[in-house]
Design an enzyme around this catalytic site. Structure first.
Site, PDB file in Angstrom:
ATOM      1  N   ARG A  63       0.847  -1.189   0.000  1.00 14.84           N
ATOM      2  CA  ARG A  63       0.000   0.000   0.000  1.00 14.84           C
ATOM      3  C   ARG A  63       0.883   1.239   0.000  1.00 14.84           C
ATOM      4  NH1 ARG A  63      -4.009  -0.389   4.594  1.00 14.84           N
ATOM      5  NH2 ARG A  63      -5.148  -1.687   3.103  1.00 14.84           N
ATOM      6  N   ARG A 182      -4.716   1.788  17.422  1.00 16.17           N
ATOM      7  CA  ARG A 182      -5.220   1.167  16.204  1.00 16.17           C
ATOM      8  C   ARG A 182      -5.011   2.153  15.068  1.00 16.17           C
ATOM      9  NH1 ARG A 182      -9.051  -2.976  16.072  1.00 16.17           N
ATOM     10  NH2 ARG A 182      -8.784  -2.897  13.831  1.00 16.17           N
ATOM     11  N   LYS A 183      -5.401   1.752  13.857  1.00 15.74           N
ATOM     12  CA  LYS A 183      -5.261   2.681  12.730  1.00 15.74           C
ATOM     13  C   LYS A 183      -6.062   3.945  13.001  1.00 15.74           C
ATOM     14  CE  LYS A 183      -8.971   0.769   9.809  1.00 15.74           C
ATOM     15  NZ  LYS A 183      -9.281   0.190   8.493  1.00 15.74           N
ATOM     16  N   GLY A 454     -16.481  -7.002   1.134  1.00  9.67           N
ATOM     17  CA  GLY A 454     -16.459  -8.454   1.245  1.00  9.67           C
ATOM     18  C   GLY A 454     -16.722  -8.976   2.633  1.00  9.67           C
ATOM     19  N   CYS A 459     -14.424  -2.021   4.240  1.00  9.06           N
ATOM     20  CA  CYS A 459     -13.428  -1.226   3.508  1.00  9.06           C
ATOM     21  C   CYS A 459     -14.023  -0.600   2.255  1.00  9.06           C
ATOM     22  CB  CYS A 459     -12.227  -2.091   3.156  1.00  9.06           C
ATOM     23  SG  CYS A 459     -11.334  -2.704   4.606  1.00  9.06           S
ATOM     24  N   GLY A 460     -15.095  -1.180   1.723  1.00 12.51           N
ATOM     25  CA  GLY A 460     -15.762  -0.610   0.555  1.00 12.51           C
ATOM     26  C   GLY A 460     -16.792   0.439   0.896  1.00 12.51           C
TER      27      GLY A 460
END
Length: 588
Positions: A63, A182-183, A454, A459-460
């Site tokens: 990424r 976390r992120k 998914g 994430c989408g």
């Protein structure tokens, strides 16, 4: 007790991980002791290197990071050449071939099928062009999102470019803050459209006005604790803070980053995103902590925001303003930017190289990326527009696509992701073509945004779509099949809201029929000028459930029986039994 990943990070994380990656790359990925791979792969993520899922041992996703989606002249070409030369797996994807780029919802790029032994050469190629993978993944500040046409847009309120650059260099560049609980996602919006989507980020700045020292000042209000995933999405809450200039904005955002770094939960990873932290502490307590411990100037109360003007992904009619950046749009310098639609965000390397050539020929060479997985060709003079629009590549990546392709977003799916439950991108590409051939919408309906994730990590960004899809599993005719949950009515803008899930575990071959039935109900019953989101808000849940009746059609789903049992959804029986065999051969 702190989570085991905190121990991994405490021992080694951040910038120091790079040297270990180079050591392992020199010796081959199998030199990583098998019983230590979990901890090393946890650390690798900080440098944007993610091991792909089980069965694909030895291959990694890479990424990249580029604040605000800005790719300077030459950078897209460098990325595309890396994809062409290094991002190829042992089996081609039947929809996209081999060697491509995935454009992401955080305005950046992902590459797949990367071998660890190639990472040093890839880094050399990318970094010589000014592209980095640092802080692109893991428990750290991820790629900073903003208006992709910051500094260029003819109608923008605040040019956020200097602030975004400062966040990138001084805040994300600070190794002392590399190890977050976390992120952590940062968003800065300086435009009317709100295209940085601050409402679904950990901390977001949105343009606002306030009288300061007798003068009306244009600055930002601050929101905190937004995010998606785990079926527990949250809209970022107003912090009741107005910042009047770049210095104040930087100090408040840095203060919240430091506050969460110091006080965020490091024990339970399922509950340690900022949205839960804000739930527990409350915006007012966080504001007080910021004032007492992290910010040196007196915080002002919030100003008058312009959220009611937001149109980006907001489900408002076309006359309200831009809902995305696709098409031809004015820049403040009299030139134009041209937004192209890349179906599901995936573009073959050769096409990306050609796109870089077109950006050089017709514009300044600069390309920018949006939160809807699309590229923008910047700085195109009026007298070059027609020639650019006539280029054959723009027949594939249209500036005026059909209403389904224009609104489509899809995550990675089981092709590479260990969390996903279904294949996504190839299925979504097939679904878009089928809908275009089988559903007619009124001309004034605008695009219908369909987002496919998914799994529930989202994430989408399915929660923010007109029609959101989550990958699931179900039984059909005695067999386990890939399936979809179907939700409707999400969007951001003035009143951010998340989808209502109206159908669960619909077998993948019946989901297109359900979506078609729903869209035909929309076309038949909407009022003139009404968008899909507006129509959903006017229709009761019972009616929506009834309309979205699953149905078998002539749509044939080629991936519904994989259910993640194969090492690669598209591999034939006579092809390599696992990716690790090919990866090992390549590393020898």
């Amino acid at each position: 007790m702190a989570h085991k990943k905190e121990k991994f990070k405490e021992e080694l994380y951040g910038d120091a991980v790079r040297e270990k990656i180079l050591e392992f790359a020199a010796e081959g990925w199998e030199s990583i002791p098998e019983d230590e791979r979990e901890e090393w792969f946890t650390r690798f993520k900080f440098w944007g290197i993610f091991h792909q899922r089980t069965g694909q041992e030895g291959y990694f996703m890479m990424r990249l990071t580029n604040a605000d989606g800005r790719l300077k002249p030459g950078q897209l070409r460098a990325i595309a050449e890396v994809a062409r030369d290094y991002a190829k797996g042992p089996v081609s994807n039947p929809e996209f071939g081999n060697g491509w780029l995935d454009l992401t919802t955080r305005q950046s790029v992902q590459l797949h099928w990367i071998r660890l032994s190639d990472v040093p050469d890839i880094w050399e190629k990318l970094e010589s062009a000014g592209v980095s993978t640092r802080s692109a993944g893991g428990d750290t500040m991820r790629n900073i999102v903003g208006c992709p046409v910051a500094g260029k847009d003819a109608e923008e309120l605040v040019d956020t470019t200097p602030l975004l650059d400062r966040f990138q260099e001084e805040l994300r560049g600070d190794d002392a803050l590399a190890n977050m609980p976390r992120k952590f996602n940062i968003s800065v919006t300086g435009c009317h459209e709100g295209c940085a989507q601050d409402s679904i980020n950990d901390v977001g700045l949105e343009p606002a006005r306030k009288e300061v020292a007798g003068e009306e000042v244009l600055g930002f209000n601050v929101r905190v604790g937004g995010g998606l995933g785990g079926r527990e999405p949250r809209v970022a809450r107003p912090l009741d803070v107005f910042v009047a200039d770049e210095d104040e904005a930087y100090e408040v955002v840095r203060g919240f980053v430091e506050l969460y770094h110091d006080h965020g939960d490091r024990d339970v990873r399922s509950k340690n995103r900022t949205r839960f932290f804000v739930d527990e502490e409350g915006p007012e307590t966080i504001r007080e902590l910021l004032q007492e411990e992290y910010v040196d100037f007196e915080l002002r109360r919030a100003g008058e925001d312009i959220r009611e003007e937001y149109t980006y992904n907001a489900g408002r009619p076309p006359e309200a303003g831009k809902a995305d950046h696709v098409g031809v749009h004015d820049q403040k310098d009299g030139r134009n930017y041209v937004g192209l639609s890349v179906p599901v965000g995936r573009i073959p390397a050769e096409d990306a190289i050609e796109l870089a050539d077109l950006a050089d020929e017709y514009g300044s060479g600069e390309v920018r990326l949006t939160r809807r997985q699309n590229p923008l060709v910047m700085d195109v003079p009026d007298d070059e527009l027609d020639a650019l629009l006539a280029e054959p590549l723009l027949e594939t990546y249209k500036p005026e696509p059909n209403p389904f392709t224009r609104g489509a977003v899809a995550c990675t799916g089981t092709e590479f992701c260990s969390l996903a439950l279904t294949e996504t991108k190839a299925r979504m590409a097939l679904l878009l073509r089928w809908l275009d051939a089988n559903v007619d919408l009124p001309d004034d309906a605008g695009p219908v945004k369909i987002h496919y994730s998914g799994c529930t990590a989202d994430c989408g960004q399915a929660n923010t779509a007109d029609i959101g899809l989550f990958g699931m599993r179900a039984r059909k005719d005695g067999q386990m099949v890939e399936a979809l949950d179907i939700g409707v009515g999400g969007g951001v803008g003035e009143d951010p809201s998340f989808v209502e899930w109206i159908r669960q575990r619909v077998p993948a071959d019946e989901a297109p029929g359900a979506i078609r039935n729903l869209l035909e109900g929309f076309a038949a019953h909407r009022e003139e000028g009404q968008t899909f989101r507006e129509w959903v808000e006017s229709v009761g849940t019972e009616s929506l459930v009834e309309l979205a009746e699953p149905e078998e059609t002539d749509y044939e789903d080629p991936y519904m029986y994989d259910a993640k049992q194969a090492w690669y959804p598209f591999a034939e029986d006579d092809e390599a039994s696992s990716a690790s065999e090919a990866a090992g051969t390549a590393d020898d």
